[in-house]
Design a protein around this motif. Structure first.
Motif, PDB file in Angstrom:
ATOM      1  N   SER A 133       0.832  -1.211   0.000  1.00 28.81           N
ATOM      2  CA  SER A 133       0.000   0.000   0.000  1.00 28.81           C
ATOM      3  C   SER A 133       0.864   1.257   0.000  1.00 28.81           C
ATOM      4  CB  SER A 133      -0.915   0.017   1.228  1.00 28.81           C
ATOM      5  OG  SER A 133      -1.821  -1.040   1.158  1.00 28.81           O
ATOM      6  N   LYS A 136       2.200   1.774  -3.454  1.00 22.48           N
ATOM      7  CA  LYS A 136       1.177   2.312  -4.351  1.00 22.48           C
ATOM      8  C   LYS A 136       0.973   3.806  -4.115  1.00 22.48           C
ATOM      9  CE  LYS A 136      -3.528   1.580  -5.929  1.00 22.48           C
ATOM     10  NZ  LYS A 136      -4.780   0.861  -5.723  1.00 22.48           N
ATOM     11  N   LYS A 137       0.916   4.208  -2.849  1.00 17.63           N
ATOM     12  CA  LYS A 137       0.779   5.636  -2.542  1.00 17.63           C
ATOM     13  C   LYS A 137       1.994   6.425  -3.034  1.00 17.63           C
ATOM     14  CE  LYS A 137      -2.984   5.607   0.105  1.00 17.63           C
ATOM     15  NZ  LYS A 137      -4.230   5.850  -0.531  1.00 17.63           N
ATOM     16  N   TYR A 140       2.084   7.458  -6.761  1.00 18.77           N
ATOM     17  CA  TYR A 140       1.270   8.582  -7.223  1.00 18.77           C
ATOM     18  C   TYR A 140       1.605   9.904  -6.531  1.00 18.77           C
ATOM     19  CZ  TYR A 140      -1.564   5.124  -9.604  1.00 18.77           C
ATOM     20  OH  TYR A 140      -1.982   4.122 -10.424  1.00 18.77           O
ATOM     21  N   THR A 141       2.585   9.898  -5.661  1.00 18.68           N
ATOM     22  CA  THR A 141       2.954  11.118  -4.953  1.00 18.68           C
ATOM     23  C   THR A 141       3.924  11.937  -5.790  1.00 18.68           C
ATOM     24  OG1 THR A 141       2.694   9.972  -2.851  1.00 18.68           O
ATOM     25  CG2 THR A 141       3.946  12.012  -2.819  1.00 18.68           C
TER      26      THR A 141
END
Length: 172
Positions: A133, A136-137, A140-141
């Motif tokens: 997780s 994944k975060k 996109y940061t």
């Protein structure tokens, strides 16, 4: 009086069968997560072939592809948590799973003898879910300053140390 004691103890012992609700619904939850993750991957695979056969290359498609696959891995790991939980609770409260004992060369990952073993196995998979997780975060940061990149590097270091100590503490 002996009759009442026997009736109460029998009722109390059979009360453990309510655990079957947790086992059944955990299995159903795992199946649902496997289906959703597989559907997500199938959808992105079909979209990938459509894009590449039409020679269209939308902007940020590779990021979307990686994001969907990482999300699916996250769902698969959660499904595995549900499976480990349902197998462990069943073996602890109801009965050993006979087909699992019959497989001589099979994996022992689902073999659980104590509540502590169940908690350890669940904790390890949950940590992996958190790592996926986080990845994944992080994908996109968008970073606007060197300090944010330093925080990101620190978070990766903290995750790496956590995984190292988690692995070191196991029986390997």
């Amino acid at each position: 009086m002996k009759f009442l004691e026997k009736l109460f103890e029998t009722t109390l012992w059979n009360g453990r069968l309510f655990v079957l609700l947790a086992v059944i619904f955990s299995m159903l939850g795992a199946i649902a997560l496997f289906v959703v993750a597989s559907t997500d991957i199938w959808g992105i695979v079909v979209k990938t072939f459509q894009i590449y056969f039409s020679h269209a290359h939308p902007e940020h498609f590779h990021e979307e592809l990686v994001g969907v696959i990482i999300g699916a891995v996250d769902l698969y790991l959660m499904a595995i948590v549900m499976l480990i939980f349902s197998f462990g609770v069943y073996e602890l409260f109801i009965s050993e799973i006979d087909p699992a004992k019959d497989v001589h060369s099979g994996s022992k990952i689902l073999e659980i003898h104590t509540l502590d073993e169940l908690k350890d196995k669940l904790a390890k998979v949950i940590v992996m879910v958190l790592v996926v997780s986080f990845f994944k975060k992080a994908l996109y940061t968008h970073y606007s300053s060197p300090l944010e990149m330093l925080y990101f590097a620190g978070a990766i270091l903290a995750l790496s140390l956590g995984l190292y100590f988690l692995h070191k503490g196991g029986n390997h």
